[in-house]
Design a protein around this motif. Structure first.
Motif, PDB file in Angstrom:
ATOM      1  N   MET A 309       0.838  -1.204   0.000  1.00 29.10           N
ATOM      2  CA  MET A 309       0.000   0.000   0.000  1.00 29.10           C
ATOM      3  C   MET A 309       0.870   1.251   0.000  1.00 29.10           C
ATOM      4  SD  MET A 309      -2.939  -1.006   2.672  1.00 29.10           S
ATOM      5  CE  MET A 309      -4.421  -1.857   2.172  1.00 29.10           C
ATOM      6  N   ALA A 310       1.968   1.213   0.780  1.00 31.23           N
ATOM      7  CA  ALA A 310       2.835   2.391   0.868  1.00 31.23           C
ATOM      8  C   ALA A 310       3.378   2.763  -0.508  1.00 31.23           C
ATOM      9  CB  ALA A 310       3.984   2.124   1.836  1.00 31.23           C
ATOM     10  N   VAL A 311       3.781   1.766  -1.283  1.00 27.17           N
ATOM     11  CA  VAL A 311       4.361   2.104  -2.586  1.00 27.17           C
ATOM     12  C   VAL A 311       3.299   2.338  -3.652  1.00 27.17           C
ATOM     13  CG1 VAL A 311       6.525   0.926  -2.081  1.00 27.17           C
ATOM     14  CG2 VAL A 311       4.747  -0.263  -3.378  1.00 27.17           C
ATOM     15  N   GLY A 312       2.020   2.302  -3.265  1.00 26.76           N
ATOM     16  CA  GLY A 312       1.000   2.772  -4.203  1.00 26.76           C
ATOM     17  C   GLY A 312      -0.003   1.736  -4.685  1.00 26.76           C
ATOM     18  N   ARG A 314      -3.421  -0.002  -4.594  1.00 28.68           N
ATOM     19  CA  ARG A 314      -4.722   0.390  -4.033  1.00 28.68           C
ATOM     20  C   ARG A 314      -5.377  -0.781  -3.299  1.00 28.68           C
ATOM     21  NH1 ARG A 314      -8.074   4.153  -5.060  1.00 28.68           N
ATOM     22  NH2 ARG A 314      -7.194   6.129  -5.753  1.00 28.68           N
ATOM     23  N   ARG A 401      -4.363  -0.483   7.785  1.00 28.46           N
ATOM     24  CA  ARG A 401      -3.802   0.842   7.540  1.00 28.46           C
ATOM     25  C   ARG A 401      -2.293   0.690   7.517  1.00 28.46           C
ATOM     26  NH1 ARG A 401      -6.969   4.991   7.492  1.00 28.46           N
ATOM     27  NH2 ARG A 401      -5.128   6.300   7.737  1.00 28.46           N
ATOM     28  N   PRO A 402      -1.653   1.171   6.483  1.00 29.27           N
ATOM     29  CA  PRO A 402      -0.215   0.914   6.345  1.00 29.27           C
ATOM     30  C   PRO A 402       0.584   1.416   7.540  1.00 29.27           C
ATOM     31  CG  PRO A 402      -1.000   2.436   4.657  1.00 29.27           C
ATOM     32  CD  PRO A 402      -2.200   1.919   5.362  1.00 29.27           C
ATOM     33  N   VAL A 403       0.116   2.505   8.151  1.00 24.56           N
ATOM     34  CA  VAL A 403       0.864   3.033   9.292  1.00 24.56           C
ATOM     35  C   VAL A 403       1.003   1.964  10.367  1.00 24.56           C
ATOM     36  CG1 VAL A 403       0.858   4.754  11.099  1.00 24.56           C
ATOM     37  CG2 VAL A 403       0.016   5.338   8.841  1.00 24.56           C
TER      38      VAL A 403
ATOM     39  N   ASN B  51       5.342   9.694   8.423  1.00 26.01           N
ATOM     40  CA  ASN B  51       4.130   9.065   7.883  1.00 26.01           C
ATOM     41  C   ASN B  51       3.187  10.107   7.300  1.00 26.01           C
ATOM     42  OD1 ASN B  51       4.873   6.465   8.410  1.00 26.01           O
ATOM     43  ND2 ASN B  51       3.772   6.309  10.350  1.00 26.01           N
ATOM     44  N   LEU B  56       0.914   8.554   4.280  1.00 29.41           N
ATOM     45  CA  LEU B  56       0.427   7.285   4.823  1.00 29.41           C
ATOM     46  C   LEU B  56      -0.552   7.543   5.954  1.00 29.41           C
ATOM     47  CD1 LEU B  56       3.780   5.311   5.014  1.00 29.41           C
ATOM     48  CD2 LEU B  56       1.884   4.891   3.448  1.00 29.41           C
ATOM     49  N   ASP B  57      -0.489   8.725   6.508  1.00 29.53           N
ATOM     50  CA  ASP B  57      -1.325   9.051   7.661  1.00 29.53           C
ATOM     51  C   ASP B  57      -1.768  10.500   7.502  1.00 29.53           C
ATOM     52  OD1 ASP B  57      -2.632   8.608   9.982  1.00 29.53           O
ATOM     53  OD2 ASP B  57      -0.847   8.260  11.223  1.00 29.53           O
ATOM     54  N   ASP B  75      -7.701  10.885   2.154  1.00 23.64           N
ATOM     55  CA  ASP B  75      -7.519   9.545   2.726  1.00 23.64           C
ATOM     56  C   ASP B  75      -6.326   8.853   2.069  1.00 23.64           C
ATOM     57  OD1 ASP B  75      -8.703   7.251   4.327  1.00 23.64           O
ATOM     58  OD2 ASP B  75      -8.484   6.366   2.337  1.00 23.64           O
ATOM     59  N   PHE B  76      -5.692   7.971   2.826  1.00 16.24           N
ATOM     60  CA  PHE B  76      -4.458   7.389   2.291  1.00 16.24           C
ATOM     61  C   PHE B  76      -4.688   6.542   1.034  1.00 16.24           C
ATOM     62  CE2 PHE B  76      -5.511   3.412   4.259  1.00 16.24           C
ATOM     63  CZ  PHE B  76      -4.774   2.486   3.551  1.00 16.24           C
ATOM     64  N   ASN B  77      -5.873   5.923   0.934  1.00 13.97           N
ATOM     65  CA  ASN B  77      -6.117   5.110  -0.268  1.00 13.97           C
ATOM     66  C   ASN B  77      -6.241   6.000  -1.506  1.00 13.97           C
ATOM     67  OD1 ASN B  77      -6.478   2.452  -1.399  1.00 13.97           O
ATOM     68  ND2 ASN B  77      -8.644   2.967  -1.697  1.00 13.97           N
ATOM     69  N   ASP B  78      -6.829   7.185  -1.309  1.00 11.78           N
ATOM     70  CA  ASP B  78      -6.907   8.170  -2.400  1.00 11.78           C
ATOM     71  C   ASP B  78      -5.532   8.623  -2.837  1.00 11.78           C
ATOM     72  OD1 ASP B  78      -9.545   8.324  -2.492  1.00 11.78           O
ATOM     73  OD2 ASP B  78      -9.759  10.212  -1.387  1.00 11.78           O
ATOM     74  N   ALA B  80      -2.846   6.831  -3.044  1.00 11.48           N
ATOM     75  CA  ALA B  80      -1.987   5.761  -3.557  1.00 11.48           C
ATOM     76  C   ALA B  80      -1.147   6.251  -4.737  1.00 11.48           C
ATOM     77  CB  ALA B  80      -2.830   4.552  -3.952  1.00 11.48           C
ATOM     78  N   GLU B  81      -1.793   6.974  -5.666  1.00  9.95           N
ATOM     79  CA  GLU B  81      -1.055   7.445  -6.849  1.00  9.95           C
ATOM     80  C   GLU B  81      -0.009   8.499  -6.470  1.00  9.95           C
ATOM     81  OE1 GLU B  81      -4.724   7.141  -7.779  1.00  9.95           O
ATOM     82  OE2 GLU B  81      -3.982   5.125  -8.243  1.00  9.95           O
ATOM     83  N   ARG B  83       1.561   8.780  -3.635  1.00 14.48           N
ATOM     84  CA  ARG B  83       2.716   8.093  -3.051  1.00 14.48           C
ATOM     85  C   ARG B  83       3.545   7.423  -4.127  1.00 14.48           C
ATOM     86  NH1 ARG B  83      -1.141   6.432   0.683  1.00 14.48           N
ATOM     87  NH2 ARG B  83      -1.310   4.377  -0.266  1.00 14.48           N
ATOM     88  N   ASN B  84       2.830   6.762  -5.027  1.00 15.70           N
ATOM     89  CA  ASN B  84       3.527   5.996  -6.053  1.00 15.70           C
ATOM     90  C   ASN B  84       4.394   6.901  -6.930  1.00 15.70           C
ATOM     91  OD1 ASN B  84       3.191   4.768  -9.113  1.00 15.70           O
ATOM     92  ND2 ASN B  84       3.635   3.231  -7.559  1.00 15.70           N
TER      93      ASN B  84
END
Ligand SMILES: Nc1ncnc2c1ncn2[C@@H]1O[C@H](COP(=O)(O)OP(=O)(O)O)[C@@H](O)[C@H]1O
Ligand SMILES: [Mg+2]
Lengths: 409, 240
Positions: A309-312, A314, A401-403, B51, B56-57, B75-78, B80-81, B83-84
């Motif tokens: 998840m951290a590296v992206g 979904r 949650r990745p944290v 974080n 991530l947080d 939100d962290f899932n939003d 994702a891109e 971060r990537n």
């Protein structure tokens, strides 16, 4: 595109021991499902064959209205038992033999005692052509079977015991009494020459005599209450039935064995329920195994999921990854189990399995078999079931949650 | 425009009935090309800060702009891109994917966004060479030493050419000689390739290498909030 399937495969191969245990659970579950289906198929086929070639024939012809009144065994609702009438029936394609029967209620008189009995009068030569299995059910009845003794009679073991007990008390020969077609009670002497084993659920106080004896007794020369018909291929029964009904006209009714031996149809549907319940239980157990494996895998791989998840990656992809893994295990275990089940079934088919049906005392050899479509279906069910049961673990994984996932472990 | 800009960032955790305040209003600016060390004792809020910067947080309060874009409320899932594309991560315990070999681990962040082929493979090989992993390309993480694993993590962080690489105590699980090598490697990447690093540690020895030090204590920055101050500090340091 991100190759989830490849990653899933690697993950499945990674914890070999756990994957093997899960596969073993699936193998046993699916193997049992296939084997039970095979056994049941074999049993049901034997049961149908037993009924068709041992009791009812493939089809029967009665006078219109006879079956509605079957409990009264009405002698007035009769059919011709003549070579001309048989020829008319044999002219229908797939018909191989015709045999007449008279069903009637009678009494066996011994000295002062009378025992009620359900009677079937048959023409042994024709009867055994239509119902060859029946021949084996008559024990020590050679004189009945080959016509050596014209007044020969065979009765069920139970009946035989009762009659023997009475016979010891009298010197008189047994006589068969019955009300004839006009309702007059008449009698014929009979000789007890053997016993009749039961090859299925049915009348326990049953006797057989030759049809010419019964025709004389009942004043039914040239008549019978039913005609049994053998066909060369069971699958042609509906076609033969229609053709026969058309040829004989509305005065007669033509029935298939399924309409006569309703108990077989009922037994078959009860067995189907049992097979489905057993299959469902095994399916549930093995799918719970899959769910457990997936859940353990999620817990173990918390940090890895967090990293992804951290590296992206979904959440939806995390769900997909775990579903892929479950489907892979499900499909693999399903294929293995189905293969083992099919091999076991094939082996039993070649070897044959001796069984005795409930209510019968004649063992028969059954040959289990499974339809390829059932195997395909079971593998599909195992794979989709694994997928469904992995939904929760996969969802759990995606909610991490990745944290926290990265902090843990 | 600063690459990272935090204003009044607070973070608190609810632990049962008590509220743990991990960050008490942090202001921090990081410019492109910097190599910043966040220094502070264990429990001072370094991980929490990284974080939040790493998307991530989420901060409980305050504003966070990454590359001019307000991130704070998402939100962290939003993210994702975001971060990537924009951030590379290096973790204390390496966090490689065990079933993937060195090449596959390095290329992973690019593969998940649909890249592939020879162009990617060449980039992976180049990055692997930069971090000194050439002899181990086909090895799985469990066949590598700690230092080698962290090199893989660095390569994975760099492959997407991110604007910012976050390294949360990357040397904490390494012996001191290996730690020095890893720090030297990150310094070299910063110097030669212009990679922006934000690096946290509680090891005072790392200070020697740092160009800019942000000191954090009990969730508050006590020194080095913005780059200008850092420059002044550095000038002072070099003058002595
Ligand atoms: N998930 C959490 N729940 C409750 N408290 C937390 C959580 N994460 C961190 N903390 C607390 O926040 C403070 C800062 O922690 P952290 O950022 O991990 O510090 P550091 O990385 O500098 O060691 C600590 O007091 C820690 O106990
Ligand atoms: Mg920390």
């Amino acid at each position: 595109m991100f190759n989830l399937a490849r990653l899933a495969l690697r993950n499945v191969l990674r914890n070999r021991r756990r994957t093997l245990i899960t596969l073993a659970a699936l193998l046993i579950g699916v193997g049992v499902m296939v084997s039970i289906r095979g056994l049941m198929n074999g049993f049901q086929r034997s049961m149908v064959e037993g009924v068709v070639t041992g009791q009812t024939g493939a089809l029967q012809v009665h006078k219109k209205g006879y079956l509605k009144n079957v409990l009264a065994s009405p002698l007035t609702l009769d059919v011709p038992a003549t070579p001309e009438f048989y020829s008319k029936i044999k002219a229908i394609p797939h018909v191989t033999a015709v045999a007449p029967r008279i069903m009637f209620a009678g009494m066996v008189n011994l000295g002062d005692e009378t025992i009620f009995i359900t009677m079937q009068a048959v023409d042994p030569a024709l009867e055994f052509k239509v119902c060859p299995l029946r021949k084996a059910t008559i024990v020590d009845g050679g004189k009945f079977k080959d016509g050596g003794v014209p007044d020969a009679m065979v009765v069920t073991t139970e009946m035989d015991k009762a009659l023997k007990a009475k016979a010891a008390l009298t010197k008189d020969p047994p006589a068969l009494l019955a009300p004839d077609k006009e309702g007059q009670l008449s009698g014929e002497n009979v000789s007890l020459v053997g016993t009749l084993a039961l090859n299925g659920p049915g009348e326990r106080k049953l006797g057989l005599v030759r049809i010419d004896v019964a025709q004389r007794l009942l004043k039914m020369e040239g008549r019978a209450t039913e005609l049994l018909i053998a066909v060369d291929n069971i699958d042609e029964i509906p076609k033969v039935k229609a053709a026969l009904q058309a040829a004989l006209g509305p005065e007669y009714e033509v029935s298939s064995w399924e309409e006569i031996a309703k108990f077989v149809v009922d037994a078959r549907s009860r067995q189907e329920v049992i097979v489905k319940v057993v299959a469902a239980v095994f399916l549930l157990l093995m799918l719970l195994g899959v769910a457990n494996t997936m859940l353990m895998s999620v817990l173990e791989r918390t940090r890895e999921i967090g990293t992804m998840m951290a590296v992206g990656v979904r959440r939806s992809k995390i769900v997909a990854l775990f579903l892929y893994e479950a489907a892979l295990i499900g499909a693999l275990g399903g294929v293995l189990g189905a293969t083992v089940g099919a091999l076991v079934t094939a082996w039993l088919n070649l070897r044959g399995l001796e069984v005795t049906a409930p209510g019968s005392n004649v063992p028969f050899i059954m040959h289990p078999y499974v339809e390829p479509s059932y195997i395909v279906q079971v593998v599909a069910i195992a794979a989709t079931g694994a997928l469904l049961f992995a939904l929760y673990p996969a969802w759990r994984a995606s909610r991490l949650r990745p944290v926290e996932a990265l902090a843990g472990g | 425009m600063s690459l990272v800009s935090l204003k009044g960032v607070k973070k608190s955790y609810q632990l049962g009935k008590t509220e743990v305040v991990a960050l008490k209003g942090v202001d921090l600016v990081i410019e492109k090309g910097e190599f910043t060390v966040v220094m502070g004792p264990s429990g001072s809020g370094k991980t929490t800060l990284l974080n939040i910067i790493g998307c991530l947080d989420r901060a409980s309060e305050g504003s966070y702009r990454l590359d001019g874009e307000e991130i704070g409320h998402r939100d962290f899932n939003d993210l994702a891109e975001v971060r990537n594309r924009k951030i590379g991560f290096i973790f204390q315990n390496f966090n490689l994917i065990p079933v993937l070999n060195v090449i596959e681990n390095i290329e992973f962040p690019c593969v998940i966004r649909g890249e592939g082929g020879k162009e990617l493979r060449d980039r992976v090989l180049a990055v692997a060479r930069d971090v000194g992993l050439e002899p181990h390309l086909k090895h799985k993480p469990d066949e590598l030493s700690g230092g080698q694993r962290q090199r893989v993590a660095i390569a994975r962080a760099l492959i997407t050419q991110p604007q910012l690489v976050l390294a949360d105590e990357p040397t904490a699980n390494l012996d001191s000689a290996t730690s020095d090598q890893i720090i030297d490697l990150m310094l070299a990447l910063n110097r030669d390739k212009g990679v922006t690093f934000l690096f946290s540690t509680h090891d005072p020895r790392v200070m020697e290498h740092a160009r800019r030090v942000v000191r954090i204590h009990d969730g508050a920055i006590v020194d080095g909030t913005d780059s200008a101050a850092a420059d002044v500090a550095r000038m002072h340091a070099s003058a002595h």
